[in-house]
Design an enzyme around this catalytic site. Sequence first.
Site, PDB file in Angstrom:
ATOM      1  N   ALA A  16       0.773  -1.222   0.015  1.00  0.00           N
ATOM      2  CA  ALA A  16       0.194  -0.054   0.011  1.00  0.00           C
ATOM      3  C   ALA A  16       0.774   1.099  -0.150  1.00  0.00           C
ATOM      4  O   ALA A  16       2.021   1.304   0.482  1.00  0.00           O
ATOM      5  CB  ALA A  16      -0.827  -0.082   1.164  1.00  0.00           C
ATOM      6  N   ILE A  18       0.718   3.986   1.812  1.00  0.00           N
ATOM      7  CA  ILE A  18       1.210   4.334   3.153  1.00  0.00           C
ATOM      8  C   ILE A  18       2.393   3.680   3.642  1.00  0.00           C
ATOM      9  O   ILE A  18       3.353   4.000   4.504  1.00  0.00           O
ATOM     10  CB  ILE A  18       0.012   4.043   4.045  1.00  0.00           C
ATOM     11  CG1 ILE A  18       0.428   4.936   5.488  1.00  0.00           C
ATOM     12  CG2 ILE A  18      -0.311   2.816   4.362  1.00  0.00           C
ATOM     13  CD1 ILE A  18      -0.632   5.013   6.477  1.00  0.00           C
ATOM     14  N   SER A  40       3.529  -9.140  -1.967  1.00  0.00           N
ATOM     15  CA  SER A  40       2.294  -8.595  -2.692  1.00  0.00           C
ATOM     16  C   SER A  40       1.817  -9.910  -3.480  1.00  0.00           C
ATOM     17  O   SER A  40       2.399 -10.826  -3.702  1.00  0.00           O
ATOM     18  CB  SER A  40       2.794  -7.704  -3.682  1.00  0.00           C
ATOM     19  OG  SER A  40       1.841  -7.389  -4.466  1.00  0.00           O
ATOM     20  N   ARG A  41       0.675  -9.712  -3.923  1.00  0.00           N
ATOM     21  CA  ARG A  41      -0.090 -10.750  -4.751  1.00  0.00           C
ATOM     22  C   ARG A  41       0.555 -10.515  -6.197  1.00  0.00           C
ATOM     23  O   ARG A  41       0.568 -11.678  -7.014  1.00  0.00           O
ATOM     24  CB  ARG A  41      -1.611 -10.517  -4.784  1.00  0.00           C
ATOM     25  CG  ARG A  41      -2.223 -10.727  -3.739  1.00  0.00           C
ATOM     26  CD  ARG A  41      -3.856 -10.536  -3.823  1.00  0.00           C
ATOM     27  NE  ARG A  41      -4.126  -8.863  -3.873  1.00  0.00           N
ATOM     28  CZ  ARG A  41      -5.120  -8.216  -4.130  1.00  0.00           C
ATOM     29  NH1 ARG A  41      -6.189  -8.870  -4.155  1.00  0.00           N
ATOM     30  NH2 ARG A  41      -5.132  -6.955  -4.363  1.00  0.00           N
ATOM     31  N   TYR A  61       1.274 -13.430   0.477  1.00  0.00           N
ATOM     32  CA  TYR A  61       1.027 -13.245   1.768  1.00  0.00           C
ATOM     33  C   TYR A  61       1.642 -14.499   2.445  1.00  0.00           C
ATOM     34  O   TYR A  61       2.541 -14.461   3.551  1.00  0.00           O
ATOM     35  CB  TYR A  61      -0.060 -12.834   2.194  1.00  0.00           C
ATOM     36  CG  TYR A  61      -0.414 -11.292   1.376  1.00  0.00           C
ATOM     37  CD1 TYR A  61       0.357 -10.623   0.875  1.00  0.00           C
ATOM     38  CD2 TYR A  61      -1.705 -11.136   1.346  1.00  0.00           C
ATOM     39  CE1 TYR A  61      -0.070  -9.364   0.204  1.00  0.00           C
ATOM     40  CE2 TYR A  61      -2.276 -10.126   0.548  1.00  0.00           C
ATOM     41  CZ  TYR A  61      -1.482  -9.248   0.055  1.00  0.00           C
ATOM     42  OH  TYR A  61      -1.921  -8.010  -0.797  1.00  0.00           O
ATOM     43  N   LEU A  77      -2.846  -3.593   4.722  1.00  0.00           N
ATOM     44  CA  LEU A  77      -3.868  -4.105   3.613  1.00  0.00           C
ATOM     45  C   LEU A  77      -5.288  -3.539   3.814  1.00  0.00           C
ATOM     46  O   LEU A  77      -5.436  -2.717   5.238  1.00  0.00           O
ATOM     47  CB  LEU A  77      -4.163  -5.816   4.016  1.00  0.00           C
ATOM     48  CG  LEU A  77      -3.056  -6.573   3.720  1.00  0.00           C
ATOM     49  CD1 LEU A  77      -3.427  -7.877   4.159  1.00  0.00           C
ATOM     50  CD2 LEU A  77      -2.654  -6.672   2.050  1.00  0.00           C
ATOM     51  N   LYS A 100      -4.814   0.940  11.029  1.00  0.00           N
ATOM     52  CA  LYS A 100      -5.978   1.085  11.767  1.00  0.00           C
ATOM     53  C   LYS A 100      -7.163   1.170  10.590  1.00  0.00           C
ATOM     54  O   LYS A 100      -7.057   1.235   9.472  1.00  0.00           O
ATOM     55  CB  LYS A 100      -6.261   2.580  12.468  1.00  0.00           C
ATOM     56  CG  LYS A 100      -5.878   3.563  11.305  1.00  0.00           C
ATOM     57  CD  LYS A 100      -7.074   4.115  10.626  1.00  0.00           C
ATOM     58  CE  LYS A 100      -6.761   4.975   9.399  1.00  0.00           C
ATOM     59  NZ  LYS A 100      -7.891   4.949   8.391  1.00  0.00           N
ATOM     60  N   ARG A 168     -11.954   2.830  -0.134  1.00  0.00           N
ATOM     61  CA  ARG A 168     -12.715   3.509   0.673  1.00  0.00           C
ATOM     62  C   ARG A 168     -14.195   3.454   0.398  1.00  0.00           C
ATOM     63  O   ARG A 168     -15.027   3.610   1.453  1.00  0.00           O
ATOM     64  CB  ARG A 168     -12.381   5.151   1.081  1.00  0.00           C
ATOM     65  CG  ARG A 168     -10.950   5.065   1.741  1.00  0.00           C
ATOM     66  CD  ARG A 168     -10.585   6.778   1.267  1.00  0.00           C
ATOM     67  NE  ARG A 168      -9.576   6.990   2.006  1.00  0.00           N
ATOM     68  CZ  ARG A 168      -8.099   6.944   1.443  1.00  0.00           C
ATOM     69  NH1 ARG A 168      -8.326   6.414  -0.008  1.00  0.00           N
ATOM     70  NH2 ARG A 168      -7.037   7.136   1.893  1.00  0.00           N
ATOM     71  N   THR A 258      -3.190  13.645  10.815  1.00  0.00           N
ATOM     72  CA  THR A 258      -2.119  13.358  10.029  1.00  0.00           C
ATOM     73  C   THR A 258      -1.012  14.438   9.875  1.00  0.00           C
ATOM     74  O   THR A 258      -0.679  14.902   8.685  1.00  0.00           O
ATOM     75  CB  THR A 258      -2.773  13.035   8.490  1.00  0.00           C
ATOM     76  OG1 THR A 258      -3.604  14.348   8.246  1.00  0.00           O
ATOM     77  CG2 THR A 258      -3.686  11.853   8.530  1.00  0.00           C
TER      78      THR A 258
END
Length: 323
Positions: A16, A18, A40-41, A61, A77, A100, A168, A258
């Site tokens: 990801a 982040i 990673s996949r 994974y 993830l 989170k 999201r 942030t």
Amino acid sequence: MPVDQPTISLGLLGCADIATRRLLPAFAAAPGVRIAAVASRSRAKAERVADLFGAEPVEGYSRLLDRADVDAVYVPLPPGLHSEWVGRALRAGKHVLCEKPLTTSSQSTEDLLALARSRGLVLMENFMFPHHGQHARVRELVAGGAIGTLNAFSAAFAIPRRPDDDIRYQAPLGGGALIDVGGYPIAAAEFFLGGDLRVVGAHLRHDDELGVDLAGSALLRTPDGISAMLTFGLDHFYGSRYELWGSAGRISVDHVFTTPATHRPVVRIDRAEREELVLPADDQVANSVAAFLQAVRDGVEHGVAATRTRAALMADVRRLAAS
């Protein structure tokens, strides 16, 4: 770090943004840490990220969790996948730092915390903002009577609309405003008001086409009557703030969740006149990583009570909003 302490070998489950932009650089800069493997996949994606940090790329994974040279894993993830892969990591004997929220349900969170404890492993939910020094300073001001008796708390975290294919907005992956951004003001309320909070009202604005909530609000209270009004959303002008209102004054702070490592926070104290305290810059990412690593080295739990409280409050927000 004492020279007799062994190096912690870290694995990454999922590439990801982040992870590559914030967390892996912090791990790489921490003393006594080796980034051993990146999973990673996609083999190509694993190779791209692994090359940046001198790690070994792994496709899948499970293969990373099978490695004996990985002591701990970082899991960025999507939230809907956390329960499965954090559980697998713990059963493989790995310490876990998980983005989170730890899971999308309070029962799953309880199950994982119990599993980590039974295995003697550290499981830490990566809410980073409480590790920034500005919040401890605000808490000191309130405890010292800077605004008199605390009567009310409010917090808001909202971000602008993203493309509709953003994770999201995907319910199976744990999308929605409550899960993605709502946890921040809830965590702030827990930080300042303690864990004995009760949700007394909640609203979630649901988008039927996307299948997730895009905005929400919640009203919480402490046993002695301090209220907390929380706002969050995924379809808003950006906002990241909190305010504590007392009998003799008010403290307000912006850019609280942030916060960039170079930002010097400004704490505004309104009494008869306004006072502004400019605090030193602080790196909440590095601080969060350091807290996780110290917990692993010391063999102690970190932040478990706060994680449990946040999960329960988020569940109550969803329950009350549905009713």
